[in-house]
Design a protein around this motif. Structure first.
Motif, PDB file in Angstrom:
ATOM      1  N   ILE A   1     -23.099   7.694 -42.077  1.00  0.00           N
ATOM      2  CA  ILE A   1     -23.318   8.991 -42.726  1.00  0.00           C
ATOM      3  C   ILE A   1     -22.273   9.209 -43.815  1.00  0.00           C
ATOM      4  O   ILE A   1     -22.600   9.646 -44.926  1.00  0.00           O
ATOM      5  CB  ILE A   1     -23.288  10.129 -41.684  1.00  0.00           C
ATOM      6  N   ILE A   2     -21.017   8.879 -43.517  1.00  0.00           N
ATOM      7  CA  ILE A   2     -19.933   9.029 -44.506  1.00  0.00           C
ATOM      8  C   ILE A   2     -20.235   8.223 -45.753  1.00  0.00           C
ATOM      9  O   ILE A   2     -20.035   8.695 -46.875  1.00  0.00           O
ATOM     10  CB  ILE A   2     -18.581   8.610 -43.883  1.00  0.00           C
ATOM     11  N   SER A   3     -20.743   7.013 -45.584  1.00  0.00           N
ATOM     12  CA  SER A   3     -21.035   6.163 -46.747  1.00  0.00           C
ATOM     13  C   SER A   3     -22.121   6.761 -47.635  1.00  0.00           C
ATOM     14  O   SER A   3     -22.169   6.482 -48.828  1.00  0.00           O
ATOM     15  CB  SER A   3     -21.426   4.753 -46.300  1.00  0.00           C
ATOM     16  N   VAL A   4     -22.972   7.612 -47.046  1.00  0.00           N
ATOM     17  CA  VAL A   4     -24.048   8.244 -47.810  1.00  0.00           C
ATOM     18  C   VAL A   4     -23.605   9.558 -48.439  1.00  0.00           C
ATOM     19  O   VAL A   4     -23.921   9.840 -49.596  1.00  0.00           O
ATOM     20  CB  VAL A   4     -25.273   8.497 -46.891  1.00  0.00           C
ATOM     21  N   ILE A   5     -22.834  10.365 -47.711  1.00  0.00           N
ATOM     22  CA  ILE A   5     -22.562  11.735 -48.175  1.00  0.00           C
ATOM     23  C   ILE A   5     -21.309  11.881 -49.032  1.00  0.00           C
ATOM     24  O   ILE A   5     -21.217  12.828 -49.816  1.00  0.00           O
ATOM     25  CB  ILE A   5     -22.487  12.735 -47.000  1.00  0.00           C
ATOM     26  N   LEU A   6     -20.342  10.965 -48.910  1.00  0.00           N
ATOM     27  CA  LEU A   6     -19.108  11.100 -49.689  1.00  0.00           C
ATOM     28  C   LEU A   6     -19.197  10.311 -50.983  1.00  0.00           C
ATOM     29  O   LEU A   6     -19.752   9.223 -51.027  1.00  0.00           O
ATOM     30  CB  LEU A   6     -17.903  10.620 -48.882  1.00  0.00           C
ATOM     31  N   GLU A   7     -18.603  10.886 -52.023  1.00  0.00           N
ATOM     32  CA  GLU A   7     -18.581  10.230 -53.322  1.00  0.00           C
ATOM     33  C   GLU A   7     -17.328   9.369 -53.453  1.00  0.00           C
ATOM     34  O   GLU A   7     -16.242   9.769 -53.036  1.00  0.00           O
ATOM     35  CB  GLU A   7     -18.600  11.264 -54.442  1.00  0.00           C
TER      36      GLU A   7
ATOM     37  N   SER B   1     -10.632  16.187 -46.911  1.00  0.00           N
ATOM     38  CA  SER B   1      -9.870  16.422 -45.689  1.00  0.00           C
ATOM     39  C   SER B   1     -10.736  15.996 -44.500  1.00  0.00           C
ATOM     40  O   SER B   1     -11.966  15.959 -44.595  1.00  0.00           O
ATOM     41  CB  SER B   1      -9.482  17.889 -45.554  1.00  0.00           C
ATOM     42  N   LYS B   2     -10.099  15.690 -43.398  1.00  0.00           N
ATOM     43  CA  LYS B   2     -10.839  15.257 -42.209  1.00  0.00           C
ATOM     44  C   LYS B   2     -11.766  16.356 -41.709  1.00  0.00           C
ATOM     45  O   LYS B   2     -12.903  16.094 -41.321  1.00  0.00           O
ATOM     46  CB  LYS B   2      -9.871  14.834 -41.101  1.00  0.00           C
ATOM     47  N   SER B   3     -11.296  17.601 -41.746  1.00  0.00           N
ATOM     48  CA  SER B   3     -12.136  18.709 -41.273  1.00  0.00           C
ATOM     49  C   SER B   3     -13.355  18.910 -42.172  1.00  0.00           C
ATOM     50  O   SER B   3     -14.444  19.203 -41.679  1.00  0.00           O
ATOM     51  CB  SER B   3     -11.329  20.003 -41.163  1.00  0.00           C
ATOM     52  N   ASP B   4     -13.189  18.719 -43.482  1.00  0.00           N
ATOM     53  CA  ASP B   4     -14.332  18.845 -44.401  1.00  0.00           C
ATOM     54  C   ASP B   4     -15.361  17.743 -44.143  1.00  0.00           C
ATOM     55  O   ASP B   4     -16.566  17.994 -44.167  1.00  0.00           O
ATOM     56  CB  ASP B   4     -13.873  18.780 -45.859  1.00  0.00           C
ATOM     57  N   VAL B   5     -14.891  16.537 -43.881  1.00  0.00           N
ATOM     58  CA  VAL B   5     -15.802  15.421 -43.617  1.00  0.00           C
ATOM     59  C   VAL B   5     -16.551  15.650 -42.310  1.00  0.00           C
ATOM     60  O   VAL B   5     -17.765  15.445 -42.237  1.00  0.00           O
ATOM     61  CB  VAL B   5     -15.032  14.078 -43.595  1.00  0.00           C
ATOM     62  N   GLN B   6     -15.842  16.103 -41.283  1.00  0.00           N
ATOM     63  CA  GLN B   6     -16.493  16.367 -39.996  1.00  0.00           C
ATOM     64  C   GLN B   6     -17.553  17.458 -40.149  1.00  0.00           C
ATOM     65  O   GLN B   6     -18.644  17.363 -39.588  1.00  0.00           O
ATOM     66  CB  GLN B   6     -15.459  16.776 -38.943  1.00  0.00           C
ATOM     67  N   GLU B   7     -17.252  18.472 -40.946  1.00  0.00           N
ATOM     68  CA  GLU B   7     -18.218  19.549 -41.203  1.00  0.00           C
ATOM     69  C   GLU B   7     -19.454  19.018 -41.924  1.00  0.00           C
ATOM     70  O   GLU B   7     -20.584  19.364 -41.579  1.00  0.00           O
ATOM     71  CB  GLU B   7     -17.549  20.647 -42.039  1.00  0.00           C
ATOM     72  N   GLU B   8     -19.250  18.153 -42.912  1.00  0.00           N
ATOM     73  CA  GLU B   8     -20.372  17.572 -43.653  1.00  0.00           C
ATOM     74  C   GLU B   8     -21.207  16.651 -42.763  1.00  0.00           C
ATOM     75  O   GLU B   8     -22.434  16.616 -42.878  1.00  0.00           O
ATOM     76  CB  GLU B   8     -19.876  16.826 -44.891  1.00  0.00           C
TER      77      GLU B   8
ATOM     78  N   ASN C   1     -21.616  17.008 -39.517  1.00  0.00           N
ATOM     79  CA  ASN C   1     -22.387  17.908 -38.648  1.00  0.00           C
ATOM     80  C   ASN C   1     -23.570  18.522 -39.392  1.00  0.00           C
ATOM     81  O   ASN C   1     -24.666  18.633 -38.836  1.00  0.00           O
ATOM     82  CB  ASN C   1     -21.493  18.992 -38.064  1.00  0.00           C
ATOM     83  N   LYS C   2     -23.375  18.911 -40.644  1.00  0.00           N
ATOM     84  CA  LYS C   2     -24.478  19.458 -41.450  1.00  0.00           C
ATOM     85  C   LYS C   2     -25.578  18.408 -41.612  1.00  0.00           C
ATOM     86  O   LYS C   2     -26.759  18.715 -41.516  1.00  0.00           O
ATOM     87  CB  LYS C   2     -23.976  19.876 -42.838  1.00  0.00           C
ATOM     88  N   PHE C   3     -25.169  17.165 -41.881  1.00  0.00           N
ATOM     89  CA  PHE C   3     -26.133  16.081 -42.077  1.00  0.00           C
ATOM     90  C   PHE C   3     -26.926  15.832 -40.802  1.00  0.00           C
ATOM     91  O   PHE C   3     -28.148  15.657 -40.839  1.00  0.00           O
ATOM     92  CB  PHE C   3     -25.394  14.809 -42.504  1.00  0.00           C
ATOM     93  N   LYS C   4     -26.245  15.829 -39.659  1.00  0.00           N
ATOM     94  CA  LYS C   4     -26.917  15.586 -38.385  1.00  0.00           C
ATOM     95  C   LYS C   4     -27.883  16.711 -38.011  1.00  0.00           C
ATOM     96  O   LYS C   4     -28.897  16.456 -37.365  1.00  0.00           O
ATOM     97  CB  LYS C   4     -25.888  15.443 -37.260  1.00  0.00           C
ATOM     98  N   ASN C   5     -27.578  17.928 -38.404  1.00  0.00           N
ATOM     99  CA  ASN C   5     -28.375  19.083 -37.999  1.00  0.00           C
ATOM    100  C   ASN C   5     -29.412  19.530 -39.032  1.00  0.00           C
ATOM    101  O   ASN C   5     -30.117  20.515 -38.810  1.00  0.00           O
ATOM    102  CB  ASN C   5     -27.455  20.262 -37.667  1.00  0.00           C
ATOM    103  N   ARG C   6     -29.518  18.804 -40.136  1.00  0.00           N
ATOM    104  CA  ARG C   6     -30.484  19.217 -41.153  1.00  0.00           C
ATOM    105  C   ARG C   6     -31.899  18.882 -40.705  1.00  0.00           C
ATOM    106  O   ARG C   6     -32.113  17.987 -39.890  1.00  0.00           O
ATOM    107  CB  ARG C   6     -30.170  18.568 -42.495  1.00  0.00           C
ATOM    108  N   GLY C   7     -32.827  19.579 -41.273  1.00  0.00           N
ATOM    109  CA  GLY C   7     -34.226  19.358 -40.923  1.00  0.00           C
ATOM    110  C   GLY C   7     -34.793  18.128 -41.593  1.00  0.00           C
ATOM    111  O   GLY C   7     -34.320  17.668 -42.615  1.00  0.00           O
ATOM    112  N   VAL C   8     -35.845  17.613 -41.015  1.00  0.00           N
ATOM    113  CA  VAL C   8     -36.523  16.448 -41.570  1.00  0.00           C
ATOM    114  C   VAL C   8     -37.647  16.937 -42.469  1.00  0.00           C
ATOM    115  O   VAL C   8     -38.385  17.851 -42.134  1.00  0.00           O
ATOM    116  CB  VAL C   8     -37.110  15.564 -40.431  1.00  0.00           C
ATOM    117  N   LYS C   9     -37.796  16.300 -43.633  1.00  0.00           N
ATOM    118  CA  LYS C   9     -38.831  16.704 -44.586  1.00  0.00           C
ATOM    119  C   LYS C   9     -40.136  16.031 -44.274  1.00  0.00           C
ATOM    120  O   LYS C   9     -40.260  14.953 -43.861  1.00  0.00           O
ATOM    121  CB  LYS C   9     -38.408  16.368 -46.013  1.00  0.00           C
TER     122      LYS C   9
END
Length: 65
Positions: free
Chosen positions: A36-42, A48-55, A57-65
């Motif tokens: 997930i990190i390899s996909v979402i981070l530029e 920060s570690k807390s920002d990455v963990q938050e992102e 969690n957002k990725f895991k909980n997003r809806g499927v299209k």
């Protein structure tokens, strides 16, 4: 880059930023989280570690299209 979080006016908490590559080699994240990190981070930016963990969690909980 260093991120400053103000939680107390008399004391500043400083959170250090890490690169995408540092998160990918870290033992703090599972293989799935590293995928997930390899996909979402530029590349080239610092997070920060807390920002990455938050992102993550957002990725895991997003809806499927």
């Amino acid at each position: 880059m260093i991120f400053k979080k103000k939680s107390n006016p008399h004391m500043e908490q400083v959170e250090v930023g890490y690169s995408r590559e540092q998160f990918l080699t870290s033992q703090a994240f599972s293989g799935v989280e590293k995928d997930i990190i390899s996909v979402i981070l530029e590349e080239g930016l610092r997070y920060s570690k807390s920002d990455v963990q938050e992102e993550i969690n957002k990725f895991k909980n997003r809806g499927v299209k």
